[in-house]
Write an enzyme that holds these catalytic residues in place. Structure first.
Site, PDB file in Angstrom:
ATOM      1  N   GLY A 226     -18.149  12.371  -1.618  1.00  0.00           N
ATOM      2  CA  GLY A 226     -19.227  12.910  -2.451  1.00  0.00           C
ATOM      3  C   GLY A 226     -19.586  11.970  -3.586  1.00  0.00           C
ATOM      4  CB  ALA A 250     -29.713   2.450   4.815  1.00  0.00           C
ATOM      5  CB  ALA A 251     -25.305   6.295   3.500  1.00  0.00           C
ATOM      6  N   GLY A 252     -26.428   4.876   0.963  1.00  0.00           N
ATOM      7  CA  GLY A 252     -26.620   4.795  -0.493  1.00  0.00           C
ATOM      8  C   GLY A 252     -28.096   4.669  -0.834  1.00  0.00           C
ATOM      9  CG  ASP A 253     -30.198   1.284   0.432  1.00  0.00           C
ATOM     10  OD1 ASP A 253     -29.762   0.992  -0.705  1.00  0.00           O
ATOM     11  OD2 ASP A 253     -30.120   0.514   1.410  1.00  0.00           O
TER      12      ASP A 253
HETATM   13  O1  RIB Z   1     -27.929  -1.030   1.876  1.00  0.00           O
HETATM   14  C1  RIB Z   1     -28.117  -1.467   3.186  1.00  0.00           C
HETATM   15  C2  RIB Z   1     -28.908  -2.732   3.175  1.00  0.00           C
HETATM   16  O2  RIB Z   1     -28.139  -3.751   2.572  1.00  0.00           O
HETATM   17  C3  RIB Z   1     -29.244  -3.280   4.540  1.00  0.00           C
HETATM   18  O3  RIB Z   1     -30.437  -2.759   5.071  1.00  0.00           O
HETATM   19  C4  RIB Z   1     -29.262  -4.776   4.309  1.00  0.00           C
HETATM   20  O4  RIB Z   1     -30.536  -5.348   4.421  1.00  0.00           O
HETATM   21  C5  RIB Z   1     -28.669  -4.993   2.937  1.00  0.00           C
HETATM   22  O5  RIB Z   1     -29.647  -5.280   2.011  1.00  0.00           O
END
Ligand code: RIB
Length: 304
Positions: A226, A250-253
């Site tokens: 979490g 990309a979970a954080g993104d």
């Molecule tokens: O957070 C994931 C990303 O980190 C990927 O898509 C990669 O491009 C790096 O920037």
């Protein structure tokens, strides 16, 4: 009018292999698959915010190569305003990614055109920044640009989010006062604070350190554990929804983009955190960076 999120950051083409495990130094492994998938922390956060209900503008640079065209085209197809995505001479940014059978990844990025996003380029697109409700930055473009962006965003009175990823050093001291929400993961929180982060308690200690450094509120994301939300001297733990993870890229993104979109739309911090967590949980059930990011309808229908 939907709320406006402006993302200042990177666009990368992800070169992704799946392998049974991550390779050790000097080792060659046989991979199971290979794919080129649009990514980059900035672009991923822009796609997340757009799919999750915000009106989004991206500020960044791609190369004048085939990847650049695909990366920019992909954002346009999401309805993201790309007037501030410049095409520069040379190669686009790339990320070499290995994902293992436990859904963990290892990533090496090569900045390419992302390195061309300078403070001068930002000044030329100041009108885009002026139109924002929320401005998000990460650390895959030059530090001087991030510093300039944070200061300008603060000057303009915007809600400012910094996702300090990837973190390889402490942040310049004068950045902290510009940040409303600092959102590191556990390893980034450790680098920024100089403290080991391997538990809820240590995440709280790192967050307290970053608040003492001058940051507004701090959200330390902890994957399946979490996150810890720190607001002044108050700390709250938000457990993650339980899902079967396939790929955490990309979970954080997705969390950052979803949190920003929700906050910009007027949701409370707590609701925006839960919304971002639901979006991130859905994203880990799917492979790849941008293809894994859910839509608003999917998040609204999500039950863990
Ligand atoms: O957070 C994931 C990303 O980190 C990927 O898509 C990669 O491009 C790096 O920037």
């Amino acid at each position: 009018m939907p709320a406006k999120v402006v993302v200042i950051g990177s666009l990368n083409m992800d070169l992704v292999t799946r392998a049974p495990r991550l390779p050790r130094g000097g080792e060659t492994l046989i991979g199971e698959s290979f794919a080129t998938i649009p990514g980059g922390k900035g672009a991923n956060q822009a796609v997340a915010a757009a799919r999750l209900g915000a009106q989004v503008s991206m500020v960044g640079c791609v190369g004048n190569d085939a990847y650049g065209e695909q990366l920019r085209g992909g954002l346009l197809a999401e309805g993201i305003d790309c007037q501030a995505v410049s095409v520069v001479e040379g190669a686009s940014g790339v990320a070499l990614i290995v994902v293992d059978d436990n859904s963990q990844n290892a990533i090496v990025i090569v900045a390419g055109a992302n390195g061309a996003l300078t403070a001068e380029v930002l000044d030329r697109v100041d009108e885009v920044l002026q139109g924002a409700d929320v401005i998000i930055c990460q650390l895959e473009v030059p530090d001087a640009t991030v510093g300039h962006a944070l200061k300008r965003a603060r000057e303009l009175g915007k809600i400012v989010i910094l996702n300090p990823a990837p973190a390889s050093r402490t942040l310049p001291a004068d950045w902290y006062a510009c940040i409303d929400y600092l959102i590191p993961n556990e390893s980034e929180a450790a680098v920024l604070s100089g403290l080991a982060v391997d538990s809820l308690e240590s995440a709280e200690a790192a967050a307290a350190h970053l608040i003492a450094a001058g940051s507004g509120k701090v959200i330390v994301t902890l994957g399946a554990q979490g996150l810890v939300f720190a607001n002044g001297a108050r700390f709250e733990h938000f457990p993650a929804p339980r899902v079967k993870a396939v790929d955490t890229t990309a979970a954080g993104d997705t969390f950052v983009g979803g949190f920003a979109a929700a906050l910009a739309s007027g949701k409370s911090e707590v609701d925006a955190i839960r919304f971002g967590q639901a979006a991130a949980a859905l994203s880990v059930t799917r492979a790849g960076a941008q293809p894994s990011i859910p839509t608003l309808l999917e998040v609204q229908a999500f039950k863990s």
